[in-house]
Design a protein around this motif. Structure first.
Motif, short mmCIF file in Angstrom:
data_model
loop_
_atom_site.label_atom_id
_atom_site.label_comp_id
_atom_site.label_asym_id
_atom_site.label_seq_id
_atom_site.Cartn_x
_atom_site.Cartn_y
_atom_site.Cartn_z
N UNK A 98 57.91 -18.18 7.68
CA UNK A 98 57.16 -18.23 6.42
C UNK A 98 58.09 -18.56 5.26
N UNK A 99 57.64 -19.44 4.37
CA UNK A 99 58.38 -19.70 3.14
C UNK A 99 58.58 -18.36 2.45
N UNK A 100 59.82 -18.07 2.05
CA UNK A 100 60.14 -16.75 1.49
C UNK A 100 61.03 -16.88 0.28
N UNK A 101 60.78 -16.02 -0.72
CA UNK A 101 61.59 -15.97 -1.93
C UNK A 101 62.00 -14.52 -2.16
N UNK A 102 63.25 -14.33 -2.57
CA UNK A 102 63.73 -13.00 -2.94
C UNK A 102 64.81 -13.17 -4.01
N UNK A 103 65.32 -12.06 -4.50
CA UNK A 103 66.39 -12.07 -5.49
C UNK A 103 67.57 -11.28 -4.97
N UNK A 104 68.78 -11.76 -5.29
CA UNK A 104 70.01 -11.06 -4.95
C UNK A 104 70.77 -10.83 -6.25
N UNK A 105 71.11 -9.57 -6.51
CA UNK A 105 71.83 -9.20 -7.74
C UNK A 105 73.21 -9.87 -7.77
N UNK A 106 73.59 -10.35 -8.95
CA UNK A 106 74.93 -10.90 -9.18
C UNK A 106 75.55 -10.17 -10.36
N UNK A 107 76.81 -10.47 -10.66
CA UNK A 107 77.49 -9.80 -11.77
C UNK A 107 76.83 -10.06 -13.12
N UNK A 108 76.26 -11.25 -13.31
CA UNK A 108 75.68 -11.57 -14.62
C UNK A 108 74.18 -11.86 -14.55
N UNK A 109 73.50 -11.41 -13.48
CA UNK A 109 72.07 -11.66 -13.36
C UNK A 109 71.61 -11.51 -11.93
N UNK A 110 70.99 -12.59 -11.42
CA UNK A 110 70.48 -12.57 -10.04
C UNK A 110 70.33 -14.01 -9.56
N UNK A 111 70.44 -14.18 -8.27
CA UNK A 111 70.13 -15.46 -7.64
C UNK A 111 68.72 -15.38 -7.06
N UNK A 112 67.90 -16.37 -7.37
CA UNK A 112 66.60 -16.48 -6.72
C UNK A 112 66.86 -17.29 -5.45
N UNK A 113 66.65 -16.67 -4.30
CA UNK A 113 66.92 -17.30 -3.01
C UNK A 113 65.59 -17.65 -2.35
N UNK A 114 65.47 -18.90 -1.91
CA UNK A 114 64.27 -19.36 -1.21
C UNK A 114 64.69 -19.95 0.13
N UNK A 115 63.89 -19.67 1.16
CA UNK A 115 64.20 -20.19 2.49
C UNK A 115 62.92 -20.47 3.25
N UNK A 116 63.00 -21.49 4.09
CA UNK A 116 61.89 -21.83 4.99
C UNK A 116 62.43 -22.75 6.06
N UNK A 117 61.94 -22.58 7.26
CA UNK A 117 62.40 -23.33 8.42
C UNK A 117 63.91 -23.11 8.54
N UNK A 118 64.71 -24.14 8.45
CA UNK A 118 66.16 -23.95 8.56
C UNK A 118 66.88 -24.25 7.25
N UNK A 119 66.16 -24.28 6.13
CA UNK A 119 66.78 -24.58 4.83
C UNK A 119 66.74 -23.35 3.92
N UNK A 120 67.81 -23.20 3.15
CA UNK A 120 67.89 -22.12 2.17
C UNK A 120 68.57 -22.63 0.91
N UNK A 121 68.04 -22.24 -0.26
CA UNK A 121 68.64 -22.60 -1.54
C UNK A 121 68.74 -21.35 -2.39
N UNK A 122 69.65 -21.40 -3.37
CA UNK A 122 69.86 -20.26 -4.24
C UNK A 122 70.00 -20.76 -5.68
N UNK A 123 69.15 -20.24 -6.58
CA UNK A 123 69.16 -20.63 -7.98
C UNK A 123 69.77 -19.51 -8.80
N UNK A 124 70.95 -19.74 -9.42
CA UNK A 124 71.57 -18.69 -10.24
C UNK A 124 70.82 -18.52 -11.57
N UNK A 125 70.51 -17.26 -11.89
CA UNK A 125 69.84 -16.90 -13.14
C UNK A 125 70.69 -15.83 -13.81
N UNK A 126 70.99 -16.04 -15.10
CA UNK A 126 71.75 -15.01 -15.82
C UNK A 126 70.90 -14.44 -16.94
N UNK A 127 71.22 -13.19 -17.31
CA UNK A 127 70.50 -12.53 -18.40
C UNK A 127 71.33 -11.35 -18.88
#
Length: 187
Positions: free
Chosen positions: A158-187
């Motif tokens: 299943x296409x899935x999205x989650x967040x992983x905490x980082x030092x200055x925010x979080x990465x929005x991580x999305x994955x499906x099939x055999x691909x995964x991407x991570x979008x850095x977000x700061x706040x």
């Protein structure tokens, strides 16, 4: 006199509603969607009622692979994709965030993507409440950021999205099939 007329219309309307009871045997509910709707917050426990204020949330539909080859096949490379299924994915921002050096103000946005074999473009767009990417308009882009695509060892059904905490925010991580991407977000 105006109040009397208004109250009369209200009473007639309520009477009409009371008389239009739906027979439960005739009521038809929609079938369960094959790509169920889901929500993920950052922080992940923001929806637990433990007095945690959300920074952002993503509302998206979760398509399934069902044995199909997804990226480069079902989802074409180098074409705008709705980042999920059904209506396009929405990002709700509760306090200003920063993506790729650009501020994203409080509000609701759409997320689109342009998948590639080794790199994706993630797009935050002002247009909301649209089906798919059919009416996507790049003039409404708030942010476009290229991110590396990682090939996973095992596929995700299943296409899935989650967040992983980082030092200055979080990465929005999305994955499906055999691909995964991570979008850095700061706040």
């Amino acid at each position: 006199m105006k109040k009397l007329i208004g109250i009369s219309f209200l009473c007639v309307g309520l009477l009409g509603i009371a008389q239009t009871k739906q027979d439960p045997k005739e009521l038809k509910f929609a079938k369960v969607d094959v790509s169920p709707l889901d929500i993920v917050y950052y922080p992940l426990d923001a929806a637990t009622g433990k007095n945690v204020n959300p920074v952002m949330k993503v509302i998206y539909s979760r398509p399934q692979s069902k044995g199909r080859s997804i990226f480069g096949n079902l989802i074409k490379y180098n074409e705008v994709w709705r980042f999920g299924a059904n209506e396009n994915t929405e990002l709700k921002v509760y306090k200003p965030i920063n993506i790729d050096g650009k501020e994203v103000s409080v509000g609701t946005y759409s997320i689109f993507a342009i998948p590639g074999e080794t790199e994706w473009t993630i797009i935050i767009n002002k247009t909301t409440d649209v089906w798919g990417a059919y009416s996507y308009n790049s003039a409404n882009d708030v942010v476009r950021m290229k991110v590396p695509a990682t090939k996973l060892a095992a596929p995700i059904e299943n296409f899935s999205i989650s967040f992983v905490k980082t030092d200055n925010g979080a990465n929005m991580v999305a994955a499906w099939d055999t691909a995964q991407v991570s979008l850095p977000v700061s706040f």
